[in-house]
Design a protein around this motif. Sequence first.
Motif, PDB file in Angstrom:
ATOM      1  N   LEU A 187       0.831  -1.203   0.000  1.00 32.33           N
ATOM      2  CA  LEU A 187       0.000   0.000   0.000  1.00 32.33           C
ATOM      3  C   LEU A 187       0.870   1.259   0.000  1.00 32.33           C
ATOM      4  O   LEU A 187       0.600   2.202  -0.745  1.00 32.33           O
ATOM      5  N   LEU A 188       1.909   1.286   0.841  1.00 30.98           N
ATOM      6  CA  LEU A 188       2.760   2.474   0.900  1.00 30.98           C
ATOM      7  C   LEU A 188       3.490   2.698  -0.415  1.00 30.98           C
ATOM      8  O   LEU A 188       3.657   3.845  -0.858  1.00 30.98           O
ATOM      9  N   ALA A 189       3.925   1.622  -1.067  1.00 31.47           N
ATOM     10  CA  ALA A 189       4.572   1.770  -2.370  1.00 31.47           C
ATOM     11  C   ALA A 189       3.600   2.369  -3.381  1.00 31.47           C
ATOM     12  O   ALA A 189       3.982   3.226  -4.200  1.00 31.47           O
ATOM     13  N   LYS A 190       2.346   1.958  -3.317  1.00 27.35           N
ATOM     14  CA  LYS A 190       1.330   2.494  -4.218  1.00 27.35           C
ATOM     15  C   LYS A 190       1.074   3.976  -3.923  1.00 27.35           C
ATOM     16  O   LYS A 190       0.976   4.797  -4.839  1.00 27.35           O
ATOM     17  N   VAL A 191       0.983   4.307  -2.630  1.00 23.91           N
ATOM     18  CA  VAL A 191       0.753   5.702  -2.247  1.00 23.91           C
ATOM     19  C   VAL A 191       1.938   6.569  -2.659  1.00 23.91           C
ATOM     20  O   VAL A 191       1.767   7.678  -3.189  1.00 23.91           O
ATOM     21  N   ASP A 192       3.154   6.085  -2.448  1.00 22.50           N
ATOM     22  CA  ASP A 192       4.352   6.836  -2.842  1.00 22.50           C
ATOM     23  C   ASP A 192       4.330   7.159  -4.336  1.00 22.50           C
ATOM     24  O   ASP A 192       4.584   8.292  -4.755  1.00 22.50           O
ATOM     25  N   ALA A 193       4.029   6.141  -5.142  1.00 26.84           N
ATOM     26  CA  ALA A 193       4.016   6.330  -6.590  1.00 26.84           C
ATOM     27  C   ALA A 193       2.929   7.310  -7.017  1.00 26.84           C
ATOM     28  O   ALA A 193       3.132   8.127  -7.924  1.00 26.84           O
ATOM     29  N   ARG A 194       1.783   7.252  -6.353  1.00 22.83           N
ATOM     30  CA  ARG A 194       0.679   8.145  -6.724  1.00 22.83           C
ATOM     31  C   ARG A 194       0.987   9.589  -6.344  1.00 22.83           C
ATOM     32  O   ARG A 194       0.669  10.518  -7.092  1.00 22.83           O
ATOM     33  N   ILE A 195       1.619   9.789  -5.188  1.00 21.64           N
ATOM     34  CA  ILE A 195       2.004  11.144  -4.791  1.00 21.64           C
ATOM     35  C   ILE A 195       2.976  11.736  -5.809  1.00 21.64           C
ATOM     36  O   ILE A 195       2.854  12.901  -6.202  1.00 21.64           O
ATOM     37  N   THR A 196       3.934  10.936  -6.246  1.00 19.39           N
ATOM     38  CA  THR A 196       4.866  11.413  -7.268  1.00 19.39           C
ATOM     39  C   THR A 196       4.143  11.734  -8.562  1.00 19.39           C
ATOM     40  O   THR A 196       4.429  12.741  -9.219  1.00 19.39           O
ATOM     41  N   ARG A 197       3.188  10.914  -8.920  1.00 21.91           N
ATOM     42  CA  ARG A 197       2.428  11.120 -10.149  1.00 21.91           C
ATOM     43  C   ARG A 197       1.679  12.455 -10.133  1.00 21.91           C
ATOM     44  O   ARG A 197       1.684  13.199 -11.115  1.00 21.91           O
ATOM     45  N   ILE A 198       1.059  12.793  -9.017  1.00 22.75           N
ATOM     46  CA  ILE A 198       0.224  13.992  -9.003  1.00 22.75           C
ATOM     47  C   ILE A 198       1.004  15.265  -8.684  1.00 22.75           C
ATOM     48  O   ILE A 198       0.604  16.353  -9.100  1.00 22.75           O
ATOM     49  N   THR A 199       2.128  15.145  -7.950  1.00 24.56           N
ATOM     50  CA  THR A 199       2.891  16.343  -7.587  1.00 24.56           C
ATOM     51  C   THR A 199       4.101  16.575  -8.473  1.00 24.56           C
ATOM     52  O   THR A 199       4.596  17.706  -8.561  1.00 24.56           O
ATOM     53  N   GLY A 200       4.621  15.514  -9.083  1.00 26.63           N
ATOM     54  CA  GLY A 200       5.843  15.633  -9.873  1.00 26.63           C
ATOM     55  C   GLY A 200       7.112  15.599  -9.049  1.00 26.63           C
ATOM     56  O   GLY A 200       8.216  15.679  -9.594  1.00 26.63           O
ATOM     57  N   VAL A 201       7.011  15.469  -7.728  1.00 23.34           N
ATOM     58  CA  VAL A 201       8.194  15.422  -6.858  1.00 23.34           C
ATOM     59  C   VAL A 201       8.608  13.959  -6.675  1.00 23.34           C
ATOM     60  O   VAL A 201       7.798  13.134  -6.248  1.00 23.34           O
ATOM     61  N   PRO A 202       9.862  13.607  -6.980  1.00 17.96           N
ATOM     62  CA  PRO A 202      10.298  12.209  -6.861  1.00 17.96           C
ATOM     63  C   PRO A 202      10.133  11.647  -5.457  1.00 17.96           C
ATOM     64  O   PRO A 202      10.264  12.374  -4.458  1.00 17.96           O
ATOM     65  N   VAL A 203       9.872  10.343  -5.389  1.00 15.79           N
ATOM     66  CA  VAL A 203       9.707   9.671  -4.104  1.00 15.79           C
ATOM     67  C   VAL A 203      10.920   9.907  -3.214  1.00 15.79           C
ATOM     68  O   VAL A 203      10.791  10.114  -1.994  1.00 15.79           O
ATOM     69  N   ALA A 204      12.119   9.897  -3.791  1.00 18.40           N
ATOM     70  CA  ALA A 204      13.354  10.037  -3.009  1.00 18.40           C
ATOM     71  C   ALA A 204      13.442  11.371  -2.287  1.00 18.40           C
ATOM     72  O   ALA A 204      14.188  11.504  -1.314  1.00 18.40           O
TER      73      ALA A 204
END
Length: 318
Positions: A187-204
């Motif tokens: 779930l956290l991996a999915k949330v991380d990827a979605r946040i990057t998708r909508i904000t454009g800020v890399p997960v790292a």
Amino acid sequence: MAISINLETAAWVHARVVAQAPFSEIHAALGLRGYDEFQIRRIYDAALRDPDGFKAGFSRLSPNQPKVAHTLPKAADARAQRAQALAEVGAGARAGGGFSPVAPIALAAGHAIRCEHGDVRVAFHNVRPYVVLFNNVLTHAECDQLIAEATPTLERAKVVDSDRGGAKVDDRRTSELTMLLRGTTPLLAKVDARITRITGVPVAQGEDLQVMRYGVGAEYTPHFDYFDLERPGQALHLANGGQRIASLVIYLNDVEAGGETVFPDVGLSVAPAKGSAVYFAYTDAQSRCDPLSFHAGAPVLRGEKWIATRWMREREFT
């Protein structure tokens, strides 16, 4: 605070600041010259706020002179910074100026970002402070699952210790929270990827996700999410990832009453709605932070409020 600097370095910093070079360029160059994170930011901040005064401070040096200690001026206090920012907003409305965050959202209100679970829609967009409301960031089932993963490890929330570094319990923040490390569950991996998708800020560049529960009466009084260079305890946090550039607050449930995210200087209030999220970006390419991002979590009046918060940094956060 005195920091040693020679003519060549000071002149280069002044020239790059006047040319509006991004902070990342100056950060890298001063790092190679042996300055630490806090010293770099104090030198840069002094040149950025008063280029002429900074130049005058080193003009007496000769090219062959070794480093000389300069006492750098203090920044204006938060109240003065906010008053100046409000005046700038008024002038900007007439002259077309404004604050340009380094992590803006490309889409206008009403547009959608296609994700694997469906469309995330931009419900509204405020220019300054830079605030965007997203709908359908998480599904209701994902919200419930995130709450379930967080519940066993909840503890009293803390704030940054502005004097000593680290964190401490403070009556300004009366929620419970837990940290969920990036990518540690599906779930956290999915949330991380979605946040990057909508904000454009890399997960790292994202800090670990904080999940918080606010009961009746719990709140987070007005504060800034970015770090204050004038507070040594806060400044220590800059060494890992640099300044915070943006925050995303995801609402994990519907609140019966209260619990809004409030920007008091501009009269903006966002009510919690399950699965939606408010995004605010407050740092520009020159690492200047917008004091109008001053915000609060209003007291919960009935029921409870659950949120998940992701803070984002200038560089990779470890």
